[in-house]
Scaffold this motif. Structure first.
Motif, PDB file in Angstrom:
ATOM      1  N   GLN A 104       0.830  -1.202   0.000  1.00  0.00           N
ATOM      2  CA  GLN A 104       0.000   0.000   0.000  1.00  0.00           C
ATOM      3  C   GLN A 104       0.865   1.253   0.000  1.00  0.00           C
ATOM      4  OE1 GLN A 104      -3.693  -0.054   0.055  1.00  0.00           O
ATOM      5  NE2 GLN A 104      -2.835  -1.895  -0.863  1.00  0.00           N
ATOM      6  N   SER A 105       1.976   1.195   0.756  1.00  0.00           N
ATOM      7  CA  SER A 105       2.902   2.338   0.806  1.00  0.00           C
ATOM      8  C   SER A 105       4.288   1.819   1.128  1.00  0.00           C
ATOM      9  CB  SER A 105       2.457   3.337   1.882  1.00  0.00           C
ATOM     10  OG  SER A 105       2.505   2.727   3.161  1.00  0.00           O
ATOM     11  N   ASP A 157       8.402   3.536   2.105  1.00  0.00           N
ATOM     12  CA  ASP A 157       9.336   4.650   2.289  1.00  0.00           C
ATOM     13  C   ASP A 157      10.750   4.104   2.066  1.00  0.00           C
ATOM     14  OD1 ASP A 157      11.131   6.565   3.254  1.00  0.00           O
ATOM     15  OD2 ASP A 157       9.802   7.179   4.876  1.00  0.00           O
ATOM     16  N   GLY A 183       6.979   0.076   5.282  1.00  0.00           N
ATOM     17  CA  GLY A 183       5.756   0.368   4.562  1.00  0.00           C
ATOM     18  C   GLY A 183       4.600  -0.446   5.092  1.00  0.00           C
ATOM     19  N   ARG A 184       3.466  -0.296   4.431  1.00  0.00           N
ATOM     20  CA  ARG A 184       2.247  -1.001   4.841  1.00  0.00           C
ATOM     21  C   ARG A 184       1.783  -1.928   3.721  1.00  0.00           C
ATOM     22  NH1 ARG A 184       0.567   1.171   9.580  1.00  0.00           N
ATOM     23  NH2 ARG A 184       1.282   3.279  10.010  1.00  0.00           N
ATOM     24  N   LYS A 226      -5.195  -3.936   6.684  1.00  0.00           N
ATOM     25  CA  LYS A 226      -3.909  -3.282   6.395  1.00  0.00           C
ATOM     26  C   LYS A 226      -2.981  -3.487   7.587  1.00  0.00           C
ATOM     27  CE  LYS A 226      -5.740   0.068   3.225  1.00  0.00           C
ATOM     28  NZ  LYS A 226      -6.066   1.454   2.960  1.00  0.00           N
ATOM     29  N   GLU A 274       3.148  -0.711  10.263  1.00  0.00           N
ATOM     30  CA  GLU A 274       4.348  -0.456   9.473  1.00  0.00           C
ATOM     31  C   GLU A 274       5.275  -1.674   9.561  1.00  0.00           C
ATOM     32  OE1 GLU A 274       6.118   3.743   8.644  1.00  0.00           O
ATOM     33  OE2 GLU A 274       7.013   2.922  10.458  1.00  0.00           O
ATOM     34  N   LYS A 306       6.776  -0.963  -5.460  1.00  0.00           N
ATOM     35  CA  LYS A 306       5.793   0.062  -5.794  1.00  0.00           C
ATOM     36  C   LYS A 306       4.438  -0.357  -5.226  1.00  0.00           C
ATOM     37  CE  LYS A 306       8.051   1.737  -9.946  1.00  0.00           C
ATOM     38  NZ  LYS A 306       9.248   1.859  -9.248  1.00  0.00           N
ATOM     39  N   PRO A 307       3.588   0.593  -4.878  1.00  0.00           N
ATOM     40  CA  PRO A 307       2.237   0.235  -4.439  1.00  0.00           C
ATOM     41  C   PRO A 307       1.566  -0.646  -5.486  1.00  0.00           C
ATOM     42  CG  PRO A 307       2.656   2.528  -3.970  1.00  0.00           C
ATOM     43  CD  PRO A 307       3.831   2.036  -4.784  1.00  0.00           C
TER      44      PRO A 307
END
Length: 120
Positions: free
Chosen positions: A29-30, A32, A38-39, A49, A52, A97-98
């Motif tokens: 989903q995300s 960094d 990320g998630r 979800k 982190e 990537k998401p």
């Protein structure tokens, strides 16, 4: 399974249920790239979800003629077998990537803490 009693079958089911909580496949989903955290969304858990998660796998790949803005020192020159010159390429880290599907290892205690091992 022939010869197994009810207690043994229950133990097998409990082990399988524990493994399903520990090993999961989800969708990024995300992410960094600086913190490598990320998630992830788990479709098999009704779209749950994650908290982190730490992304631990960092396979590197070669990107011809593509200079990443933060990896200028990773330039390599590759000799060409069929021509008299060299080609430039950049060795880059894997940054998901998401939308990418990833394999996760979660703590079995239900804390939500875990790691992303890599892309599937």
């Amino acid at each position: 399974m022939a010869g197994q009693n009810g207690a043994s079958l229950q133990m097998d089911k409990d082990i399988l249920d524990a493994l399903k909580r520990i090993i999961r496949i989800g969708v990024v989903q995300s992410f960094d790239a600086v913190t490598r955290k990320g998630r992830v969304k788990f479709e098999d858990k009704n779209g749950l979800k994650s908290s982190e998660l730490k992304f631990i796998a960092r396979p590197r790949h070669i990107a011809p003629n593509k200079q990443p803005p933060d990896q200028e020192d990773d330039l390599v020159k590759i000799a060409c077998d069929h021509c008299p010159h060299q080609h430039e390429a950049y060795v880059m880290d894997w940054n998901p990537k998401p939308g990418a599907w990833v394999l996760c290892i979660m703590r079995p205690d239900g804390s939500g803490d875990g790691y992303v091992v890599g892309e599937v």
